[in-house]
Design a protein around this motif. Structure first.
Motif, PDB file in Angstrom:
ATOM      1  N   SER A 236       0.848  -1.192   0.000  1.00 20.16           N
ATOM      2  CA  SER A 236       0.000   0.000   0.000  1.00 20.16           C
ATOM      3  C   SER A 236       0.882   1.240   0.000  1.00 20.16           C
ATOM      4  N   LYS A 237       0.260   2.398  -0.236  1.00 24.59           N
ATOM      5  CA  LYS A 237       1.002   3.650  -0.233  1.00 24.59           C
ATOM      6  C   LYS A 237       1.551   3.971   1.155  1.00 24.59           C
ATOM      7  N   GLU A 238       0.849   3.509   2.185  1.00 22.15           N
ATOM      8  CA  GLU A 238       1.265   3.781   3.561  1.00 22.15           C
ATOM      9  C   GLU A 238       2.347   2.816   4.043  1.00 22.15           C
ATOM     10  N   MET A 239       2.604   1.761   3.285  1.00 22.79           N
ATOM     11  CA  MET A 239       3.582   0.762   3.724  1.00 22.79           C
ATOM     12  C   MET A 239       4.477   0.377   2.552  1.00 22.79           C
ATOM     13  N   VAL A 240       5.661   0.946   2.527  1.00 15.85           N
ATOM     14  CA  VAL A 240       6.617   0.662   1.454  1.00 15.85           C
ATOM     15  C   VAL A 240       7.507  -0.490   1.898  1.00 15.85           C
ATOM     16  N   ASN A 241       7.171  -1.675   1.438  1.00 12.03           N
ATOM     17  CA  ASN A 241       7.939  -2.877   1.758  1.00 12.03           C
ATOM     18  C   ASN A 241       7.811  -3.841   0.585  1.00 12.03           C
ATOM     19  N   PRO A 242       8.894  -4.045  -0.176  1.00 13.14           N
ATOM     20  CA  PRO A 242       8.792  -4.854  -1.402  1.00 13.14           C
ATOM     21  C   PRO A 242       8.415  -6.308  -1.162  1.00 13.14           C
TER      22      PRO A 242
END
Length: 283
Positions: A236-242
């Motif tokens: 999500s945009k709130e959680m940057v984790n590949p």
């Protein structure tokens, strides 16, 4: 009833660690609940390490617990070699991601790494990653193999690993790809241990490299464009984790495909002292 000790271990340890952590209030009444929770988790982990040798002796019938969970300290050169092979693999995976983003024009600039950020990345590897690998790919994997056999043990361990990272600050639609990525990552790490003939060092190198290097990237080493599709960087945009991105899930699936073929060629092996037979088992 072999599953009872497995379930009750942390049900006993965590409340005990929580109770001990609350003695901190005697010295600092202003401590936040989040810091108190961290202290309780650290105490729980220390108690777990204290109990682990006796657990291995009584339950797994082994006198060398650390070898059983994949931490053989005798051959330091071999351990370092396995560790760095996992670390280099993590670097290659993240390099592919960065290269794709750079070629697509989604990287605005590269910045210098600050010493404090580098120190935090090292602490993440030494602290959190090593602890997670001992708990999940070490102790829990041995327990799952004991209870369910190799094939189902790998899957159940990976499910527990993903669910243990539940976050209440992201929505359900973001949790689904996040859990999917973590489940696949758990499979990758467990297969890595079997390919390394039971050694946990490769898992630590791979896991630590991904966590540490991505921390540096996310801390400002790379500045991504605002036009970057968020689903390529995280759930999500709130959680940057590949790990929960479409790109990350695809890479993990490809990795599992090649790992499985390598596992079939190198043989069915897991350095374990548990009373389980791995004959005719495939992951």
């Amino acid at each position: 009833m072999q599953w009872v000790p497995t379930i009750t271990l942390f049900l006993f340890l965590y409340p005990f660690g929580w109770i001990i952590s609350h003695f901190v209030y005697l010295f600092n009444r202003d401590i936040s609940s989040s810091n108190l929770s961290i202290i309780g988790t650290i105490i729980t982990y220390i108690l777990f390490l204290c109990i682990l040798p006796s657990w291995g002796h009584i339950r797994w019938k082994t006198n060398n617990l650390w070898v059983s969970i994949g931490l053989d300290f005798k051959n330091k050169f071999q351990a370092l070699n396995i560790f760095f092979s996992g670390f280099i693999f993590s670097f290659l995976l993240l390099s592919i991601l960065v290269l794709v983003f750079f070629l697509c024009g989604w990287v605005d600039r590269f910045d210098n790494i600050k010493f404090t950020e580098l120190l935090n990345a090292i602490l993440l590897i030494v602290g959190i990653v090593v602890a997670e690998e001992i708990v999940f790919r070490g102790w829990l994997m041995e327990e799952m193999v004991l209870l369910f056999g190799l094939r189902r043990g790998i899957i159940i361990q990976s499910i527990i690993f993903s669910l243990a990272h539940y976050r209440s600050d992201i929505g359900l639609l973001a949790l689904i790809p996040f859990f999917t990525g973590l489940f696949l990552f758990g499979l990758v790490l467990t297969l890595r241990r079997t390919i390394d003939r039971g050694s946990l060092w490769g898992c630590i190198g791979l896991h630590g490299g991904l966590v540490g290097i991505w921390y540096l990237i996310d801390s400002g080493m790379l500045v991504f464009s605002i036009d970057t599709p968020y689903f390529l960087l995280g759930p999500s945009k709130e959680m940057v984790n590949p790990i929960g991105s479409i790109f990350g899930i695809t890479i993990l699936l490809i990795t599992i495909f090649f790992q499985r073929r390598l596992f079939a060629r190198t043989g069915r092996f897991l350095a374990s002292t548990v009373n389980a037979s791995f004959k005719d088992e495939t992951p």
